[in-house]
Design a protein around this motif. Structure first.
Motif, PDB file in Angstrom:
ATOM      1  N   GLN A 131       7.455   4.234  -8.935  1.00 47.78           N
ATOM      2  CA  GLN A 131       6.661   4.987  -7.949  1.00 47.78           C
ATOM      3  C   GLN A 131       7.545   5.985  -7.183  1.00 47.78           C
ATOM      4  OE1 GLN A 131       5.540   3.086  -4.298  1.00 47.78           O
ATOM      5  NE2 GLN A 131       6.301   1.075  -4.931  1.00 47.78           N
ATOM      6  N   GLN A 187       5.975   9.088  -5.465  1.00 46.13           N
ATOM      7  CA  GLN A 187       5.221   8.738  -4.250  1.00 46.13           C
ATOM      8  C   GLN A 187       6.170   8.429  -3.088  1.00 46.13           C
ATOM      9  OE1 GLN A 187       1.959   5.989  -5.166  1.00 46.13           O
ATOM     10  NE2 GLN A 187       2.528   4.870  -3.323  1.00 46.13           N
ATOM     11  N   ARG A 213       5.600   7.455   0.795  1.00 44.53           N
ATOM     12  CA  ARG A 213       4.786   6.232   0.712  1.00 44.53           C
ATOM     13  C   ARG A 213       5.418   5.248  -0.255  1.00 44.53           C
ATOM     14  NH1 ARG A 213       0.096   8.394  -1.748  1.00 44.53           N
ATOM     15  NH2 ARG A 213      -0.811   6.307  -1.634  1.00 44.53           N
ATOM     16  N   ALA A 272       4.563   1.799  -1.706  1.00 46.86           N
ATOM     17  CA  ALA A 272       3.370   0.937  -1.772  1.00 46.86           C
ATOM     18  C   ALA A 272       3.694  -0.366  -2.497  1.00 46.86           C
ATOM     19  CB  ALA A 272       2.257   1.675  -2.515  1.00 46.86           C
ATOM     20  N   PRO A 312       2.106  -4.526  -3.466  1.00 50.45           N
ATOM     21  CA  PRO A 312       0.895  -5.353  -3.489  1.00 50.45           C
ATOM     22  C   PRO A 312       1.083  -6.698  -2.766  1.00 50.45           C
ATOM     23  CG  PRO A 312       1.978  -5.377  -5.639  1.00 50.45           C
ATOM     24  CD  PRO A 312       2.837  -4.552  -4.740  1.00 50.45           C
ATOM     25  N   GLU A 332       3.487   0.510   2.650  1.00 54.01           N
ATOM     26  CA  GLU A 332       2.032   0.325   2.772  1.00 54.01           C
ATOM     27  C   GLU A 332       1.561  -0.657   1.705  1.00 54.01           C
ATOM     28  OE1 GLU A 332       0.669   4.416   2.151  1.00 54.01           O
ATOM     29  OE2 GLU A 332       0.104   3.852   0.115  1.00 54.01           O
ATOM     30  N   VAL A 391      -0.914  -2.055  -1.207  1.00 53.90           N
ATOM     31  CA  VAL A 391      -1.958  -1.715  -2.198  1.00 53.90           C
ATOM     32  C   VAL A 391      -2.752  -2.993  -2.434  1.00 53.90           C
ATOM     33  CG1 VAL A 391      -2.369  -0.714  -4.487  1.00 53.90           C
ATOM     34  CG2 VAL A 391      -0.082  -0.626  -3.491  1.00 53.90           C
ATOM     35  N   HIS A 419      -4.842  -5.855  -4.309  1.00 56.39           N
ATOM     36  CA  HIS A 419      -4.662  -6.313  -5.702  1.00 56.39           C
ATOM     37  C   HIS A 419      -5.632  -5.636  -6.664  1.00 56.39           C
ATOM     38  CE1 HIS A 419      -2.494 -10.242  -4.413  1.00 56.39           C
ATOM     39  NE2 HIS A 419      -1.788  -9.155  -4.224  1.00 56.39           N
ATOM     40  N   ALA A 437      -6.956  -2.643  -6.547  1.00 55.83           N
ATOM     41  CA  ALA A 437      -6.534  -1.266  -6.844  1.00 55.83           C
ATOM     42  C   ALA A 437      -5.294  -1.289  -7.734  1.00 55.83           C
ATOM     43  CB  ALA A 437      -6.230  -0.517  -5.542  1.00 55.83           C
ATOM     44  N   TRP A 438      -4.369  -2.220  -7.439  1.00 54.51           N
ATOM     45  CA  TRP A 438      -3.148  -2.327  -8.260  1.00 54.51           C
ATOM     46  C   TRP A 438      -3.533  -2.669  -9.708  1.00 54.51           C
ATOM     47  CZ3 TRP A 438      -1.204  -6.041 -11.399  1.00 54.51           C
ATOM     48  CH2 TRP A 438       0.092  -5.801 -11.890  1.00 54.51           C
ATOM     49  N   ARG A 451      -5.021   0.233 -11.746  1.00 54.83           N
ATOM     50  CA  ARG A 451      -3.988   1.167 -12.219  1.00 54.83           C
ATOM     51  C   ARG A 451      -3.163   0.546 -13.342  1.00 54.83           C
ATOM     52  NH1 ARG A 451      -1.444   2.786  -6.748  1.00 54.83           N
ATOM     53  NH2 ARG A 451      -3.480   2.735  -5.818  1.00 54.83           N
TER      54      ARG A 451
END
Ligand SMILES: NC(=O)c1ccc[n+]([C@@H]2O[C@H](COP(=O)([O-])OP(=O)(O)OC[C@H]3O[C@@H](n4cnc5c(N)ncnc54)[C@H](OP(=O)(O)O)[C@@H]3O)[C@@H](O)[C@H]2O)c1
Length: 283
Positions: free
Chosen positions: A146, A149, A154, A156, A158, A219, A221, A223, A225-226, A229
């Motif tokens: 990441q 990002q 950010r 991110a 989980p 931040e 994320v 689970h 949404a993770w 992706r």
């Protein structure tokens, strides 16, 4: 000749680079023929294509080798079967050293991929082979997935930002692997590879901010949404569910160890997270 299995992944490539520095001949076992050219470019003497689950492929791979560095694919549901196949092939080849790339705290049953590595350790201990087990914690390099990002501010994760993890630089892991493969004194040893004290995700974001010279905030994320992706990027359902179990475990208990052991092995301090970030920003 040293055989490295799972050679085309990020761990295998780092270990091959470290072995190439020591000038030892290396045979790399890769999964697909399109991985051969990039592995040969790292300086291996031989690159073989084979399936870690296929006994005859593995018997061919171990022929004439002095030592084996076995690493299985990440979060593989076949870890135990692969371990069985590679250990049986090693027994038939009468190798002088078998090094297994395990994980920190394989005893944790709540993380199925850790528990599977414990089952492979058990097979190895009972195999009669001259073994060494390395147990690395989570790599610092995992954040590179990441990086774009992070540059935008950010970071991110989980799990809760307060979750405390000990990390290790994959380059230190690779150097440790080269030491136990090429120097005497490590047969029968199980060695934890931890590079940092426990760091919260907030502390990691602070270290990133300091080294990058711009604000980076941790931040969460969720689970779902993770997982969306991860599936979109090609991860299988078993791996997605296993990794979510790992995130839950991390959040409840953290994942920490002691970095002195790695400093004894490397004969220097392990790379700090700040130095890792400095290095990758200069690469
Ligand atoms: N990431 C971490 O923080 C961390 C920490 C501690 C330990 N570990 C452990 O380190 C090990 C290596 O991780 P990694 O991410 O470097 O590995 P990886 O990239 O997932 O896998 C290594 C290689 O294995 C190949 N492979 C898959 N199935 C195969 C089969 N049946 N036969 C032959 N080769 C096969 C893959 O080829 P394809 O590309 O064709 O699939 C890939 O090139 C894992 O066991 C992991 O649990 C990781």
């Amino acid at each position: 000749m040293i055989l490295v299995t799972g050679a085309a992944g990020k761990t295998g490539r780092a270990i091959i680079r470290a072995l190439a520095k020591s000038g030892k001949p290396v045979r790399a076992l890769v999964h697909r023929s399109d991985q051969v050219a990039s592995i040969k470019a790292l300086g291996v003497d031989e690159a073989l294509v084979g399936d870690l689950l296929d006994q005859s492929d593995m018997e061919r791979a171990v022929r004439g080798v002095r030592a084996i560095y076995h690493l299985a694919p990440n979060v593989s549901p076949d870890e135990v079967s692969i371990g069985k196949t590679v250990i049986a092939a090693a027994q038939s080849a009468d190798v002088e050293r078998f090094v297994f790339h395990s994980v920190l705290h394989p005893q944790i049953e709540a993380m199925p991929h850790h528990w599977q590595k414990l089952r492979v350790e058990e097979q190895l201990i009972e195999s009669g082979l001259p073994y060494t087990i390395l147990q690395p914690t989570a790599y610092m390099q995992n954040i590179l997935a990441q990086w774009n990002q992070i540059i935008e501010g950010r970071y991110a994760v989980p799990y809760a930002p307060e979750t405390r993890l000990s990390l290790v630089d994959l380059e230190d892991v690779a150097q440790a692997a080269a030491i136990v493969l090429t120097e005497p004194g490590y047969i029968g040893a199980t060695i934890e590879l931890v590079g940092t004290p426990a760091m919260s995700q907030i502390e990691i974001a602070e270290a990133l901010s300091e080294q990058l010279g711009r604000p980076v905030a941790a931040e969460v994320v969720p689970h779902e949404a993770w997982a969306r992706r991860a599936r979109a990027s090609g991860l299988g359902e078993n791996q997605v569910l296993t990794l979510i179990k790992m995130f839950c475990y991390y959040e409840s208990h953290g994942f920490t160890g002691n970095s002195n052991v790695l400093s004894y092995l490397l004969r220097r301090q392990p790379t700090s997270f700040a130095d890792f970030v400095k290095r990758i920003t200069n690469e």
